[in-house]
Design a protein around this motif. Sequence first.
Motif, short mmCIF file in Angstrom:
data_model
loop_
_atom_site.label_atom_id
_atom_site.label_comp_id
_atom_site.label_asym_id
_atom_site.label_seq_id
_atom_site.Cartn_x
_atom_site.Cartn_y
_atom_site.Cartn_z
N GLY A 1 4.27 25.19 -7.38
CA GLY A 1 3.55 26.33 -7.94
C GLY A 1 2.38 25.90 -8.82
N LEU A 2 2.21 24.60 -9.02
CA LEU A 2 1.09 24.13 -9.84
C LEU A 2 -0.18 24.04 -8.99
N GLY A 3 -1.33 24.11 -9.66
CA GLY A 3 -2.60 23.94 -8.97
C GLY A 3 -2.84 22.47 -8.64
N ALA A 4 -3.84 22.25 -7.79
CA ALA A 4 -4.10 20.89 -7.30
C ALA A 4 -4.36 19.92 -8.45
N LYS A 5 -5.09 20.38 -9.46
CA LYS A 5 -5.45 19.49 -10.57
C LYS A 5 -4.20 19.08 -11.36
N ASN A 6 -3.35 20.08 -11.63
CA ASN A 6 -2.12 19.78 -12.37
C ASN A 6 -1.20 18.87 -11.57
N ILE A 7 -1.18 19.11 -10.28
CA ILE A 7 -0.34 18.25 -9.42
C ILE A 7 -0.84 16.81 -9.49
N ALA A 8 -2.15 16.65 -9.38
CA ALA A 8 -2.71 15.29 -9.40
C ALA A 8 -2.37 14.57 -10.70
N GLN A 9 -2.28 15.35 -11.79
CA GLN A 9 -1.98 14.73 -13.09
C GLN A 9 -0.54 14.20 -13.19
N CYS A 10 0.28 14.55 -12.20
CA CYS A 10 1.68 14.09 -12.25
C CYS A 10 1.87 12.74 -11.57
N LYS A 11 0.82 12.21 -10.93
CA LYS A 11 1.04 11.05 -10.06
C LYS A 11 1.44 9.79 -10.81
N ASN A 12 1.13 9.75 -12.11
CA ASN A 12 1.60 8.60 -12.89
C ASN A 12 3.13 8.55 -12.90
N MET A 13 3.76 9.71 -12.86
CA MET A 13 5.22 9.72 -12.89
C MET A 13 5.81 9.26 -11.56
N PHE A 14 5.08 9.53 -10.47
CA PHE A 14 5.53 9.00 -9.16
C PHE A 14 5.52 7.46 -9.23
N LYS B 1 0.86 -1.19 0.00
CA LYS B 1 0.00 0.00 0.00
C LYS B 1 0.89 1.24 0.00
N VAL B 2 0.85 1.98 -1.08
CA VAL B 2 1.65 3.20 -1.19
C VAL B 2 0.68 4.36 -1.45
N PRO B 3 0.65 5.35 -0.60
CA PRO B 3 -0.26 6.47 -0.82
C PRO B 3 0.26 7.38 -1.94
N ILE B 4 0.21 6.88 -3.16
CA ILE B 4 0.86 7.57 -4.28
C ILE B 4 0.31 9.00 -4.44
N SER B 5 -1.02 9.14 -4.38
CA SER B 5 -1.60 10.48 -4.58
C SER B 5 -1.08 11.47 -3.55
N ARG B 6 -1.07 11.02 -2.28
CA ARG B 6 -0.63 11.94 -1.22
C ARG B 6 0.86 12.26 -1.34
N LEU B 7 1.66 11.24 -1.59
CA LEU B 7 3.11 11.45 -1.71
C LEU B 7 3.42 12.37 -2.88
N ILE C 1 9.29 15.72 -13.43
CA ILE C 1 10.61 15.15 -13.14
C ILE C 1 10.79 15.00 -11.62
N ALA C 2 10.30 16.00 -10.89
CA ALA C 2 10.45 15.97 -9.42
C ALA C 2 9.70 14.77 -8.82
N THR C 3 8.50 14.54 -9.30
CA THR C 3 7.73 13.44 -8.70
C THR C 3 8.23 12.08 -9.19
N LEU C 4 8.74 12.04 -10.43
CA LEU C 4 9.38 10.82 -10.93
C LEU C 4 10.53 10.42 -10.00
N THR D 1 1.42 14.68 -4.10
CA THR D 1 1.01 16.03 -3.72
C THR D 1 2.06 16.68 -2.82
N GLU D 2 2.57 15.89 -1.89
CA GLU D 2 3.59 16.44 -0.97
C GLU D 2 4.87 16.77 -1.71
N ALA D 3 5.23 15.90 -2.65
CA ALA D 3 6.47 16.14 -3.40
C ALA D 3 6.37 17.43 -4.22
N LEU D 4 5.14 17.79 -4.59
CA LEU D 4 4.98 18.94 -5.49
C LEU D 4 4.35 20.14 -4.80
#
Lengths: 334, 661
Positions: free
Chosen positions: B165-178, B150-156, B216-219, B158-161
């Motif tokens: 400076g991105l909005g919540a929606k854009n941040i959420a779209q990065c979670k595939n890279m995490f 169990k890895v809280p990918i969405s939360r991690l 790149i940061a969340t990757l 969001t915390e990483a980003l």
Amino acid sequence: MSALSLTAKDFASDQDVRWCPGCGDYAILNQMRKVCAKLEARRENTVFVSGIGCSSRFPYYMDTYGFHSIHGRAPAVATGVKIANPDLDVWMVTGDGDGLSIGGNHLMHVLRRNVNLKILLFNNRIYGLTKGQYSPTSEEGKKTNSSPMGSIDLPLSPVSVALSSEASFVARCIDIDKNLGEVLERAAAHKGSAFVEIYQDCNIFNHKAFEYATDRAVKEEHIIRLEHGKPLIFGKDRDKGIRLHDHKPEVVQLRSGIKEDDLLFHDEHDESLAFLLSRMSHPDFPEPMGVFYSIGDDCYEDLLTKQIQDAEAARGKADLNALFNSGDTYTIEA
Amino acid sequence: MVAGTKDERGSKPVTNRSSAVVFFAGDSGDGMQKAGTQFTDTAAIVGNDVATLPDFPAEIRAPAGTVAGVSGFQINFAADDIHTPGDEVNALIAMNPAAFKAHIEDVEVGGIVIVNDSEFTKVNLRKAGYSEGYNPLDDEKFTLRYKIYKVPISRLNTEALADSGLGAKNIAQCKNMFALGLIYWLYDRPIDPTVKYLDDYYGQVKNLPEVSKANIATLKAGYFFGETTEMFPVRYHVSKAAIKPGKYRKVTGNEALAMGLVAAAKLSGKQLVYCSYPITPASNILHNLAAMRHFGVKTFQAEDEIAAVCAAIGAGFAGQIGVTGTSGPGMALKSEAINLAVMTELPLIIVDVQRGGPSTGLPTKTEQADLLQAMFGRNSDSPLVILAPQSPADCFDIALEASRISLKHMVPVIILSDCYLADGAEPWLIPDSCGLKPIEITHRTDPDGFEPYARDENLVRPWPVPGTPGMEHRIGGLEKQHITGDVSYDAENHQLMSVIRRRKVELVAKQIPHLQVHGESSGDLLVIGWGGTYGSILTAVNRAQQAGKSVSSAHLRYLSPMPGNLGDVVRSFKKVLVPELNMGQLRLLLRARFLVDARGLNKIQGKPFLVEEVEEAIDLMLGGVYGEREFLMPRHHQVRLEDQEYDLGGCQQDSAASIPM
């Protein structure tokens, strides 16, 4: 043989013409051959493309390149020919069933794309080759084998359809009328899709459908000859005209206090006027003949060619190795 | 497959594997196709053999969080030569409960399941269709069967980003890279190729440097999470495959097909005119080619399927290469026009990227059920040439071959690709264009004695092109007089022309290679297939051969005309098995043509064969337990005799899968 020396006869193929004796198609064929000769068309550079129906046998009788395709699809075949070789002079021959029923979709799109084709739609208001069913231009209530109690469909106006399809050139003429050659010449000179509706008599299944417009005794009362920049006057004695009243056309008698200046003046560049004229039909109005609408616009195939030239200029003419090696490549060492 | 050895890399032990199957699953908007594609590219770049299976819904955005909206991407990467995306998943990444529900059954027992724990909320569990109060992550049915992380990918993410400076929606779209970063760590793959991609794509092409930076940061955050946390005891390494040295790129079938068509145009000195109407899964051939204007490619997006094929025919008449691309429903619409090309004997290439049917069917799922449509789906006797690629990269060769045959023989050629090949990817050894054979075409220009339907030794008529003086002629869909091409309704002539059209296609067989048999040229069992099933069949037959079984395989790339030696091949084996993703279309042809008792393995699930399914059918055939059955169908990944009857409600099944002998 120099192209200059070609006569109408030189555009006749060796095939026997197989239309019914007395068919209006003969007159159109003869006029077309004359126009080709007059315009010094090159036989090898001319292509006639057709669909299915009596009219679509046309290509067999022209000594040019010809393609008798399938029902309704001539616009698409002709588009492919022009895309592949924009230098060819391509004429398309269709009918009211072929062009407006089974092929209605293609007609609309070839016109809006402004492919540089000359489209002749022979309108006899009947299905001839299948022996006399009502067509999309047959008048409502038409009694035929397939509508013994009268058709219940409203007919289309081919000219209205063409205008609504963003055609850049729209004209109408009659198989045995003097203006046919002139209109064909105008169509040939137009750059872009030129749409010409030709009233054509099917003397077997719908004889005299256009008698009102062809009978010498009465025709000038029932048609109005369009001339760019001129007032809309008609009648054997040129004593009647079309005036706009309450945004609608009305027939008025001249010389009864109404002057020519009160009439509508034809303007080939005015699409609203063209559409208004396309709605005028017998017996309420004289039916307009000649060029309804003509504007200059870029042709589809030229724009496509330009995109290729632009892409080649911007990115360099590419070779195959560049294509194969595009994207992420990697090397596996021995 | 675990190869056994362990070594130390970083702080965690690394287990070497010969191959691994990873599956990214999430909501349609979760970027799973991108994560999967990136992983594939990276695996290829570091020298693995790869095979992929993207799996996405027909809807662009099905309701979020539902099983219908799950988008997946399966990658098999290996140190060996592989031919399929793999039967069982070794590691599943499930970005929400729906993804878990949709794909948990695909995971091997003991396999890794990484779940995005953040999304296993009450609401999302309900959207996935789980009953109130139930969470599969607490169910021993799953926890004992799989290694669930169990890895809280969405939360991690969001915390990483948080400071991006991105909005919540854009941040959420990065979670595939995490998630991708974490999988890169788990499978010991470098992140650099993806960093470069993100920088190029978002940074340069899209001009969104902040999005590039965040991805790149969340990757990296995902990668470091794997390294730092105590959660994962081991990581895995798949060594380089022993691939033939050379320069490679990854290609999907549709990409390879587009390149093959462009290559054919260059090699024949013609312009490619590609005419198409948008249809899944063929559309991206159009997209690929539309982006190749600088190669002189003309694309025409027609108003419908019929216009597309007709324009391609017009282009062929005018002397260029006319190609139309579509899928099954579009093929049905094109049939009348294809016959026009048969009658006028013009070159025409029709690409059918098959999908599940009938009717609209399963637009994004694979099937190979258009063979009989291609063969017979037109009015009257209508012979033409049919080819089928056997792998994504083979689409390149087939496109070249189709063009060569069509242009040289003045005949329509149908290419039967499929959804699996079209979207699936594999490494492609980049050819040197100088090594490709030119396609020499002659257009008759001599009017002396010219007849449009005169023929050469291959019964091919001349191809005079409009614009050529003295060669003016008329063609059309009406029957032609032999030689002159004039319209003819003559009885004897019609029969003669029908024979000629058929013979002309048969003569193409002289130009095509004989069918190769993989394994012994005779024996107990021949497994014969066509098209996209190549990889599954080959792998299954290899395993059977390694187990000492008398099994060979053969794969048809030419379906019309069939290779000249096909009859001898099928008659050299005691039994013949035909696995197909349809109800038995090639089987029907083989039985009819060669009077051979071919039996089928038929799967109509919108998915390719598992290797195991083919292996099971092989064993059943060898064991003689197929009995009277003409075909068997796999159910739930197994081929079992006792599974062949469907409960059809009140209607008693009259042993549909058996034939009277």
